[in-house]
Every structure is written in structure tokens, then in C-alpha cells.
Design an enzyme around this catalytic site. Structure first.
Site, PDB file in Angstrom:
ATOM      1  N   TYR A 174     141.713   2.774  36.134  1.00 29.85           N
ATOM      2  CA  TYR A 174     140.383   3.075  36.704  1.00 29.85           C
ATOM      3  C   TYR A 174     140.453   3.645  38.128  1.00 29.85           C
ATOM      4  CZ  TYR A 174     135.603   2.320  38.390  1.00 29.85           C
ATOM      5  OH  TYR A 174     134.355   2.480  38.959  1.00 29.85           O
ATOM      6  N   LYS A 178     139.249   7.580  39.389  1.00 29.77           N
ATOM      7  CA  LYS A 178     138.239   7.957  40.391  1.00 29.77           C
ATOM      8  C   LYS A 178     138.860   8.870  41.459  1.00 29.77           C
ATOM      9  CE  LYS A 178     134.638   5.919  38.609  1.00 29.77           C
ATOM     10  NZ  LYS A 178     133.496   6.705  38.091  1.00 29.77           N
TER      11      LYS A 178
HETATM   12  P1  NAP Z   1     127.941   0.078  33.286  1.00 26.75           P
HETATM   13  O1  NAP Z   1     126.771  -0.823  33.469  1.00 26.75           O
HETATM   14  O2  NAP Z   1     129.061  -0.369  32.415  1.00 26.75           O
HETATM   15  O3  NAP Z   1     127.403   1.490  32.810  1.00 26.75           O
HETATM   16  C1  NAP Z   1     128.275   2.509  32.425  1.00 26.75           C
HETATM   17  C2  NAP Z   1     127.502   3.496  31.577  1.00 26.75           C
HETATM   18  O4  NAP Z   1     128.416   4.527  31.145  1.00 26.75           O
HETATM   19  C3  NAP Z   1     126.924   2.859  30.306  1.00 26.75           C
HETATM   20  O5  NAP Z   1     125.668   3.412  30.040  1.00 26.75           O
HETATM   21  C4  NAP Z   1     127.926   3.289  29.250  1.00 26.75           C
HETATM   22  O6  NAP Z   1     127.383   3.352  27.948  1.00 26.75           O
HETATM   23  C5  NAP Z   1     128.248   4.676  29.756  1.00 26.75           C
HETATM   24  N1  NAP Z   1     129.406   5.242  29.091  1.00 26.75           N
HETATM   25  C6  NAP Z   1     130.647   4.727  28.958  1.00 26.75           C
HETATM   26  N2  NAP Z   1     131.407   5.554  28.225  1.00 26.75           N
HETATM   27  C7  NAP Z   1     130.629   6.611  27.893  1.00 26.75           C
HETATM   28  C8  NAP Z   1     130.837   7.788  27.133  1.00 26.75           C
HETATM   29  N3  NAP Z   1     132.004   8.057  26.535  1.00 26.75           N
HETATM   30  N4  NAP Z   1     129.808   8.677  27.023  1.00 26.75           N
HETATM   31  C9  NAP Z   1     128.629   8.418  27.608  1.00 26.75           C
HETATM   32  N5  NAP Z   1     128.356   7.305  28.302  1.00 26.75           N
HETATM   33  C10 NAP Z   1     129.356   6.414  28.429  1.00 26.75           C
HETATM   34  O7  NAP Z   1     128.635   0.415  34.684  1.00 26.75           O
HETATM   35  P2  NAP Z   1     128.034   0.797  36.134  1.00 26.75           P
HETATM   36  O8  NAP Z   1     128.615  -0.158  37.093  1.00 26.75           O
HETATM   37  O9  NAP Z   1     126.563   0.979  36.071  1.00 26.75           O
HETATM   38  O10 NAP Z   1     128.762   2.197  36.369  1.00 26.75           O
HETATM   39  C11 NAP Z   1     128.074   3.376  36.716  1.00 26.75           C
HETATM   40  C12 NAP Z   1     128.991   4.224  37.573  1.00 26.75           C
HETATM   41  O11 NAP Z   1     129.213   3.562  38.839  1.00 26.75           O
HETATM   42  C13 NAP Z   1     130.371   4.455  37.002  1.00 26.75           C
HETATM   43  O12 NAP Z   1     130.779   5.780  37.272  1.00 26.75           O
HETATM   44  C14 NAP Z   1     131.252   3.495  37.765  1.00 26.75           C
HETATM   45  O13 NAP Z   1     132.609   3.893  37.816  1.00 26.75           O
HETATM   46  C15 NAP Z   1     130.591   3.568  39.123  1.00 26.75           C
HETATM   47  N6  NAP Z   1     130.907   2.457  40.015  1.00 26.75           N
HETATM   48  C16 NAP Z   1     130.499   1.197  39.716  1.00 26.75           C
HETATM   49  C17 NAP Z   1     130.798   0.172  40.590  1.00 26.75           C
HETATM   50  C18 NAP Z   1     130.376  -1.245  40.310  1.00 26.75           C
HETATM   51  O14 NAP Z   1     130.738  -2.136  41.101  1.00 26.75           O
HETATM   52  N7  NAP Z   1     129.624  -1.504  39.261  1.00 26.75           N
HETATM   53  C19 NAP Z   1     131.522   0.417  41.774  1.00 26.75           C
HETATM   54  C20 NAP Z   1     131.929   1.704  42.049  1.00 26.75           C
HETATM   55  C21 NAP Z   1     131.604   2.723  41.167  1.00 26.75           C
HETATM   56  P3  NAP Z   1     127.372   2.041  26.956  1.00 26.75           P
HETATM   57  O15 NAP Z   1     126.190   1.222  27.378  1.00 26.75           O
HETATM   58  O16 NAP Z   1     127.234   2.660  25.602  1.00 26.75           O
HETATM   59  O17 NAP Z   1     128.679   1.330  27.158  1.00 26.75           O
END
Ligand code: NAP
Length: 252
Positions: A174, A178
Site C-alpha cells: 500500500y 501511493k
Molecule cells: P474505504 O472506506 O475502504 O473506501 C474505499 C472505496 O474504494 C470503496 O468504495 C471501495 O469499494 C472502493 N474500491 C476498492 N477497489 C475498487 C475497485 N477496483 N474499483 C472501484 N472502487 C473500488 O477507504 P477510505 O479510507 O475511504 O479510502 C478512500 C481513499 O483515501 C483511498 O484512496 C485511500 O488510500 C485514501 N486514504 C485513506 C486513509 C485512511 O486513513 N482511511 C488515509 C490516507 C489515504 P467497495 O465498497 O466495493 O470495497
């Protein structure tokens, strides 16, 4: 053709993407709720309101990506903002396994190449596939912009500092996905500079979502803020930046 600006948020059926979609509808935009599972996308769009529309989009599936671009063209006739938010953190972390324990299984010396490929397929190649499919639409819209949702854990500068507390979990899966997304962001920004299309990366901060088993410390409202701010910067905004809330630069 839509009168309102149209924004596509990938992976918007839950988490930070869903909150970004809610916030942008509240700002008067038409939001396409990208979701690999259409039913979950429809449920999310219904929850947001009439200016949100579900769009089946699995970023790892070229057929789905091409069909989504065609649907945007046919049904909405424009795309003003693309927010590349969809991502996964792993495919094989054991339930209850700590981040530190998982990190020990994903060092360069012992990481599963299949695990690395699976995560990069979504977080890196998926982003590029959606970029290539949606760019013709963005190019037709004056002032179009792209926001890539990255993470501070991908910063090479930060991880090269021996004093950085979390550098032991910098892995090829991961975190390095990024880093690669950051590289793509710079390449896209350079490519689109002559056309005035802005491409920026943002980091939500450690947010309570499914991605980290709800271990984050920030709310989704907090996690969505920087992506929303950058999405709404307008034509005079910068390009090629990497920031966290509020406009704090993260070193590449
Ligand atoms: P999340 O709740 O797991 O949401 C991720 C989303 O991406 C879900 O809707 C998931 O769909 C979708 N997804 C995964 N694989 C996919 C695919 N092949 N095609 C289309 N959609 C897909 O995670 P989040 O924390 O909100 O993450 C959002 C962004 O923020 C990501 O880029 C993550 O790397 C970034 N981020 C998060 C954090 C954190 O602490 N949470 C920190 C830094 C960066 P499903 O519902 O079907 O699984």
C-alpha cells in the site's frame, strides 16, 4: 447536457469517497457516485439525494471503465472534475492482525508479488485506466481538474527521515502504491499543464474507514475536506501539489 458541473468520485459508495460526494452535492455539483457494486452505489446515491447518480465503475476492469466513460458522455455530456479516490490497502491481511504484524509479512524480502500486484492494480493501474478513459471528456470542459487521493504514507521524503516513527511500515504494497500514485500525479500534471487541466494529490489523514478496520483517528468529514477544497479551487488554482488539510504541503 448537464447545466451543473459534473464530478466523478471513484469508490464513492462508502468511506471518504461517499463523504466527498455528499460535500460536493452540497456545493451544488452533480456527482457521479462511482461504485464497483452498482447496488451499493445506488444505495449511496439515494442517501445523498437527487443530484447524486450511481455509476458502475470497477477501476480494475477495462470493460467497466470504458462503459462508465461512455455513460458519462451519453447521459451527462460533460465531466468537470475527476476524483480518483478508490483504493484498497491489502487483500490478505488476517482478521485482527495488527498493521505492524502485517507489515512484517510485506517487507521487500518476503512480500507476496501477487499481493503487491493486486493492490497496485487498483491503486496505481486503476487510476491510470480511469484517467485515460475520462480524459477526452475532461479535455472538452474548460477549467477541468483531477484530484488523486493519495496518502502521506507514500512520501519518500518522510520515510527517508530516520526520525519518522512509522517508517518501519513503509512497504511495497500500500505505501509504495501511493508513492507510485504520486509519481503518476506529477506525470499527469506535467502532461496537462499546457492545456490548463490541474492535477493534484491530497492526503485525507488517518481516517476511520473500512480501509484500516475503522482504526483511524479522523472522521470521514475531516478526511474528505482537503479533496473537496482542492476539487473546488477553480481555474486559477495550482497544479502538481500534494497537500493535507488545510493546504499543508506534504513532501513528495
Ligand atoms: P474505504 O472506506 O475502504 O473506501 C474505499 C472505496 O474504494 C470503496 O468504495 C471501495 O469499494 C472502493 N474500491 C476498492 N477497489 C475498487 C475497485 N477496483 N474499483 C472501484 N472502487 C473500488 O477507504 P477510505 O479510507 O475511504 O479510502 C478512500 C481513499 O483515501 C483511498 O484512496 C485511500 O488510500 C485514501 N486514504 C485513506 C486513509 C485512511 O486513513 N482511511 C488515509 C490516507 C489515504 P467497495 O465498497 O466495493 O470495497
Amino acid at each position: 447536457m448537464q447545466d451543473k458541473p459534473v464530478v466523478l468520485v471513484t469508490g464513492a459508495n462508502q468511506g471518504i469517497g461517499l463523504q466527498i460526494a455528499k460535500d460536493l452535492v452540497a456545493h451544488g455539483l452533480t456527482v457521479l457516485v462511482g461504485s464497483r457494486n452498482l447496488e451499493r452505489g445506488e444505495a449511496a446515491a439515494k442517501q445523498i439525494g437527487p443530484d447524486a447518480h450511481a455509476l458502475q465503475l470497477d477501476v480494475t476492469d477495462q470493460v467497466s471503465v470504458a462503459a462508465a466513460a461512455q455513460r458519462v458522455r451519453n447521459e451527462f455530456g460533460r465531466l468537470d472534475i475527476l476524483i480518483q479516490n478508490a483504493a484498497i490497502s491489502n487483500t490478505n491481511k488476517l482478521p485482527g492482525q495488527s498493521v505492524e504484524a502485517y507489515a512484517k509479512t510485506t517487507r521487500p524480502s518476503n512480500v507476496s508479488l501477487d499481493e503487491m500486484r493486486a493492490v497496485w492494480e487498483t491503486n496505481v493501474f486503476g487510476v491510470l485506466a480511469v484517467y485515460q478513459a475520462m480524459l477526452p471528456l475532461l479535455r472538452e470542459t474548460p477549467g477541468a481538474r483531477i484530484v488523486n487521493v493519495s496518502s502521506g504514507v507514500g512520501s519518500l521524503t518522510t520515510n527517508s527521515n530516520p526520525a519518522f516513527a512509522y517508517r518501519s511500515i513503509f512497504s511495497p504494497v500500500y505505501p509504495a502504491s501511493k508513492t507510485a500514485l504520486n509519481a503518476l500525479t506529477v506525470a499527469m500534471a506535467i502532461e496537462l499543464e499546457p492545456e490548463g487541466i490541474k492535477v493534484n494529490a491530497v492526503s485525507p489523514g488517518f481516517t476511520k474507514t473500512n480501509l484500516n478496520g475503522y482504526a483511524g483517528t479522523e472522521t470521514v468529514e475531516e478526511g474528505a475536506r482537503e479533496a473537496v477544497r482542492v476539487a473546488l479551487l477553480g481555474r486559477d488554482g495550482p497544479t502538481g501539489t500534494f497537500t493535507r488539510w488545510e493546504n499543508a504541503t506534504i513532501p513528495w
